[in-house]
Design an enzyme around this catalytic site. Structure first.
Site, mmCIF file in Angstrom:
data_model
loop_
_atom_site.group_PDB
_atom_site.id
_atom_site.type_symbol
_atom_site.label_atom_id
_atom_site.label_comp_id
_atom_site.label_asym_id
_atom_site.label_seq_id
_atom_site.Cartn_x
_atom_site.Cartn_y
_atom_site.Cartn_z
ATOM 1 N N ASN A 256 13.807 26.908 -40.470
ATOM 2 C CA ASN A 256 13.175 28.234 -40.522
ATOM 3 C C ASN A 256 11.683 28.601 -41.566
ATOM 4 O OD1 ASN A 256 12.650 30.601 -40.230
ATOM 5 N ND2 ASN A 256 15.265 30.944 -40.707
ATOM 6 N N ARG B 16 12.125 28.200 -35.362
ATOM 7 C CA ARG B 16 12.689 29.595 -35.388
ATOM 8 C C ARG B 16 11.516 29.980 -35.995
ATOM 9 N NH1 ARG B 16 14.762 33.851 -39.066
ATOM 10 N NH2 ARG B 16 14.952 35.577 -37.613
ATOM 11 N N HIS C 67 16.986 39.292 -33.556
ATOM 12 C CA HIS C 67 17.942 38.341 -33.889
ATOM 13 C C HIS C 67 18.789 38.282 -32.435
ATOM 14 C CE1 HIS C 67 18.996 41.928 -37.162
ATOM 15 N NE2 HIS C 67 18.272 40.473 -37.946
ATOM 16 N N ARG D 157 15.376 49.202 -45.411
ATOM 17 C CA ARG D 157 14.676 49.372 -44.317
ATOM 18 C C ARG D 157 15.153 50.685 -43.528
ATOM 19 N NH1 ARG D 157 14.526 44.337 -40.449
ATOM 20 N NH2 ARG D 157 15.094 42.957 -42.124
ATOM 21 N N GLU E 219 23.017 30.912 -36.051
ATOM 22 C CA GLU E 219 21.566 30.663 -35.099
ATOM 23 C C GLU E 219 21.447 29.100 -34.626
ATOM 24 O OE1 GLU E 219 19.100 34.924 -36.323
ATOM 25 O OE2 GLU E 219 21.140 34.328 -37.460
#
Ligand code: AMP
Length: 399
Positions: free
Chosen positions: A7, A90, A179, A240, A383
């Site tokens: 990743n 990823r 996600h 965020r 993941e």
């Protein structure tokens, strides 16, 4: 079969080696500050934790150091890289091109490049990781697993914004969602946990971490999700803002004499828990401040709880009901307080939580109250396992 999972970020590279005979993790590593002073590799093998500080000017250098760390005679887990059958990467944005994970070839790399305008921060970094691995392990088959592909099953009424249609037609401006690997994993695992098939269930998955998104998984397919064209949309997050009135941006920009880049920097990096509480982007700090009476901290928590509740009710409505609600990621797995706040006063929807069972952190659990018609689950996400499984499946088809 052993799989290496990579990743890559713009200055970082996370990796993991999994043994697919029992899906166990053999080693985990994180390389940080690639291309900037203070580069550092941290690798964990069981109890053995190793930190190596040495300059790494780019992702190629970092990939070479990853290989050296993995094959190190005293601290590594591999005798040689020959033991690795394939590499799974990823990739954040697959656009409308990638509806599933894909073997990496020239065409795949070109398509990931084509998607750069949709993910200008992430896709170039993911590509650097892919190219570095191809350079240092040219004989290994590689697979790209996309954060967006699980959501490609959404219908136009879920993915379109109310802009003039030409912005979708020409620019591909739409909801993509993120996600996806996590929502896919926890919905499947949650169904297994209940002894059911995910194709028989209406599930709402709540991935709540530094970045958060909610997803409606209707009979195994993502039919709606809270993140949009970018990971800024949806509920309040660490830094965020989540969804805001777009016209508020013009108001703030005029009042504060800032341009759109500065405005977006504020929405992405200085808002959310951090911006509203003024304390921290980390939920643990915000919870602590709220306990000590900090009202802004408390309201930032309440905003998140309320936001998640609204998505749960909305997604139950579009699916015509809900059979299971799943909590995952840093906050979803570890905050009983959040789960209780979100799921309380929801008896009208057949939702009731067992406060005792809800006390767990970080492990699979059924936290439904006895009378709850909706199953309420905590499922830690994985993941990396999905990336490894997809990689294994695609490379197995090669031989
Ligand atoms: P992630 O992005 O999945 O790593 O999640 C990070 C978020 O999880 C941060 O906001 C952490 O504060 C939060 N988190 C981790 N452990 C806990 C905990 N025990 N209680 C509340 N939040 C937690």
């Amino acid at each position: 079969m052993k799989i290496l999972i990579v990743n890559a970020g713009s200055s970082s590279l996370k990796y993991q080696v999994m043994d697919m005979t029992d899906e166990s993790t053999l080693a985990k590593g994180l390389i940080e500050r690639i291309g900037i002073p203070g580069s550092c590799l941290k690798q964990t093998v069981g109890e053995d934790k190793r930190v190596i500080e040495l300059p790494m000017k780019d992702h190629i250098e970092a990939s070479k150091q990853m290989i050296m760390a993995l094959t190190d005679p005293s601290h590594g887990v591999l005798e040689s890289m020959d033991e690795i059958s394939a590499v799974g990467h990823r990739v954040v944005q697959g656009g409308e091109i990638f509806t599933t994970s894909t073997l990496i070839d020239e065409a795949c790399i070109d398509a990931i490049k084509d998607n750069i305008p949709l993910a200008p921060l992430h896709n170039p970094a993911n590509l650097m990781g892919i190219k570095a691995c191809l350079q240092v392990m040219p004989d290994k088959p590689m697979v790209a697993v996309f954060d967006t592909s699980f959501h490609q099953t959404m219908a136009p009424q879920a993915y379109l914004y109310g802009f003039p249609y030409e912005y979708y037609d020409r620019l591909r401006v739409r909801r993509y969602g993120f996600h996806g690997t996590s929502h896919r994993y926890v919905s499947k695992r949650g169904a297994q946990f209940l002894g059911k098939n995910m194709t028989d269930l209406r599930i709402i998955t709540c991935h709540l971490g530094n970045g958060s998104s909610i997803c409606a998984v209707d009979h195994g397919r993502s039919v709606d999700t809270s993140m949009g064209l970018t990971p800024l949309e949806g509920v309040l997050m660490g830094t965020r803002s989540g969804t805001v009135d777009p016209a508020a941006l013009q108001f703030i920009m005029n009042a504060e004499h800032i341009d759109i880049d500065e405005m977006l920097e504020i929405l992405n990096k200085k808002s959310g828990f951090l911006g509203v509480s003024g304390v921290s982007s980390d939920m643990r700090d915000v919870e602590k401040a709220a306990e000590q009476g900090n009202k802004q901290a408390q309201v930032s928590l309440d905003m998140l709880f309320r936001g998640i509740k609204k998505y749960i009710a909305a997604y139950a409505a579009i699916m015509g009901g809900v059979d299971a609600i799943i909590f995952t990621a840093g906050i979803g797995e570890n905050s009983p307080e959040l789960r209780e706040a979100v799921l309380s006063n929801m008896e009208f929807m057949g939702i009731s939580i067992d406060r005792e069972k809800n006390r767990i952190r970080g492990k699979e659990a059924n936290i439904s109250g006895e009378k709850s018609q909706v199953k309420l689950l905590v499922i830690p996400t994985n993941e990396e396992l999905v990336i490894a499984q997809d990689t294994k499946e695609l490379v197995s088809q090669l031989s």
